[in-house]
Write a protein that holds these residues in place. Structure first.
Motif, PDB file in Angstrom:
ATOM      1  N   ARG A 266       0.831  -1.206   0.000  1.00  0.00           N
ATOM      2  CA  ARG A 266       0.000   0.000   0.000  1.00  0.00           C
ATOM      3  C   ARG A 266       0.867   1.258   0.000  1.00  0.00           C
ATOM      4  N   MET A 267       0.339   2.310  -0.647  1.00  0.00           N
ATOM      5  CA  MET A 267       1.055   3.578  -0.682  1.00  0.00           C
ATOM      6  C   MET A 267       0.043   4.714  -0.558  1.00  0.00           C
ATOM      7  N   TRP A 268       0.446   5.740   0.218  1.00  0.00           N
ATOM      8  CA  TRP A 268      -0.381   6.922   0.407  1.00  0.00           C
ATOM      9  C   TRP A 268       0.386   8.135  -0.096  1.00  0.00           C
ATOM     10  N   VAL A 269      -0.294   8.970  -0.893  1.00  0.00           N
ATOM     11  CA  VAL A 269       0.327  10.167  -1.451  1.00  0.00           C
ATOM     12  C   VAL A 269      -0.511  11.382  -1.059  1.00  0.00           C
ATOM     13  N   SER A 270       0.105  12.310  -0.366  1.00  0.00           N
ATOM     14  CA  SER A 270      -0.544  13.587  -0.037  1.00  0.00           C
ATOM     15  C   SER A 270       0.227  14.689  -0.765  1.00  0.00           C
ATOM     16  N   VAL A 271      -0.495  15.456  -1.587  1.00  0.00           N
ATOM     17  CA  VAL A 271       0.142  16.528  -2.348  1.00  0.00           C
ATOM     18  C   VAL A 271      -0.359  17.864  -1.801  1.00  0.00           C
ATOM     19  N   TYR A 272       0.551  18.631  -1.235  1.00  0.00           N
ATOM     20  CA  TYR A 272       0.213  19.971  -0.740  1.00  0.00           C
ATOM     21  C   TYR A 272       0.422  20.964  -1.878  1.00  0.00           C
ATOM     22  N   PHE A 273      -0.546  21.860  -2.077  1.00  0.00           N
ATOM     23  CA  PHE A 273      -0.481  22.774  -3.217  1.00  0.00           C
ATOM     24  C   PHE A 273      -1.054  24.133  -2.824  1.00  0.00           C
ATOM     25  N   HIS A 274      -0.779  25.131  -3.651  1.00  0.00           N
ATOM     26  CA  HIS A 274      -1.425  26.434  -3.475  1.00  0.00           C
ATOM     27  C   HIS A 274      -1.863  26.953  -4.832  1.00  0.00           C
ATOM     28  N   THR A 275      -2.754  27.919  -4.813  1.00  0.00           N
ATOM     29  CA  THR A 275      -3.265  28.543  -6.038  1.00  0.00           C
ATOM     30  C   THR A 275      -2.903  30.018  -6.020  1.00  0.00           C
TER      31      THR A 275
END
Length: 312
Positions: A266-275
């Motif tokens: 299993r793999m978890w990906v959290s992508v933090y971003f801004h606009t």
């Protein structure tokens, strides 16, 4: 591709029950083969007084017990994550992979010590021709099983099947190497190089260990990293970025940080971003998340992706 909902994230589902049954069949085949090998090797070792065959029987016996346990544990790895078990049973799989690869490393270390002791005591004197034929037969059978395990490792994203494929590869190398060594010793004993004959099998054994050691060590340290939830290697991170970055930029989202966690399969990906602006469209965010999830699951079957907005 079928999908299943798990704790707010969409996970891929290519008939999990079918994958479970497929993995169990491959593991059961491996256990059955190990049982047959152990019986044959013990009988031949006692008949020929061959240390190398006896050590092979000990290794296969330990392998048999490990794989029997794997067959019982495999259904746990397919259970979904929950509030009580946020990582499911994926870490159990990582622990099992670490133990199995550690066992392979310990067997290699024991083999190396035994080989050096044998060399220092004057080499091995056995029925070279008989041992050579027996090891050749084991090598050919192991090669067939290796092919089956390779197919299984490609069909199911299973670290356990991957370690089992590596174990059978080691068996093939060891058996073929021993067959060649004992055949060479049989030829040499009737020549002026007869003094070399008792040492041929030890040299080949050391070469086999040198070839197989890096792969087993890499798998062990990878499993340990998964147990402690360390980030995967740089290659995996770059692949995740290569998939997510263009997708998010198409929606006007700029990734600033990637939090990638992997354990077991299993793999978890959290992508933090801004606009750029002050307004965030939830519909765009939801659509971008679905697309990123879809593309990541094409690369890693058991992957969950989430997008996390961050103030610019």
């Amino acid at each position: 591709m079928k999908m299943e909902q798990t704790q707010g994230a969409v996970m891929p589902k290519r008939s999990r029950n079918q994958e479970l049954q497929t993995e169990k069949r491959f593991l059961q085949l491996s256990v059955f083969a190990d049982v047959c090998f152990v019986v044959a090797e013990l009988l031949f070792a006692f008949a020929s007084h061959s240390q190398s065959v006896l050590m092979d029987a000990a290794y296969d016996g330990a392998e048999m017990l490990m794989m029997a346990a794997a067959v019982c544990l495999t259904p746990l790895f397919y259970r979904p994550i929950s509030e009580k078990y946020p990582f499911g049973y994926a870490q159990v799989e990582s622990v099992f992979t670490a133990v199995k690869s550690a066992m392979m490393l310990s067997v290699m270390a024991g083999l190396t010590v035994n080989v050096i002791q044998t060399m220092l005591s004057g080499g091995a004197h056995v029925a070279y021709g008989a041992v050579s034929m027996f090891q050749l037969l084991l090598g050919l059978v192991s090669l067939c099983i290796l092919g089956v395990m390779y197919v299984g490792a490609r069909k199911v994203a299973s670290p356990i099947l991957q370690t089992e494929w590596m174990a059978w590869r080691l068996d093939v190398l060891y058996s073929m190497g021993m067959a060649a060594a004992f055949f060479g010793a049989k030829v040499l004993k009737d020549t002026s190089l007869a003094w070399m004959a008792p040492y041929v099998d030890q040299v080949v054994a050391l070469l086999v260990v040198a070839f197989a050691l890096p792969g087993a060590a890499k798998m062990f340290f990878g499993a340990v990293k998964d147990i402690f939830l360390f980030a995967p290697d740089e290659k995996v991170l770059e692949q995740v970025k290569g998939i997510c970055e263009p997708l998010l930029q198409a929606y006007g989202f700029e990734p600033v940080f990637y939090d990638v966690t992997r354990t077991g399969r299993r793999m978890w990906v959290s992508v933090y971003f801004h606009t750029e602006g002050d307004v965030l469209s939830l519909d765009c965010m939801r659509q971008a998340s679905k697309e990123a999830q879809k593309h990541l699951c094409e690369k890693w079957d058991y992957c969950v992706c989430e997008l996390v907005p961050e103030q610019a």
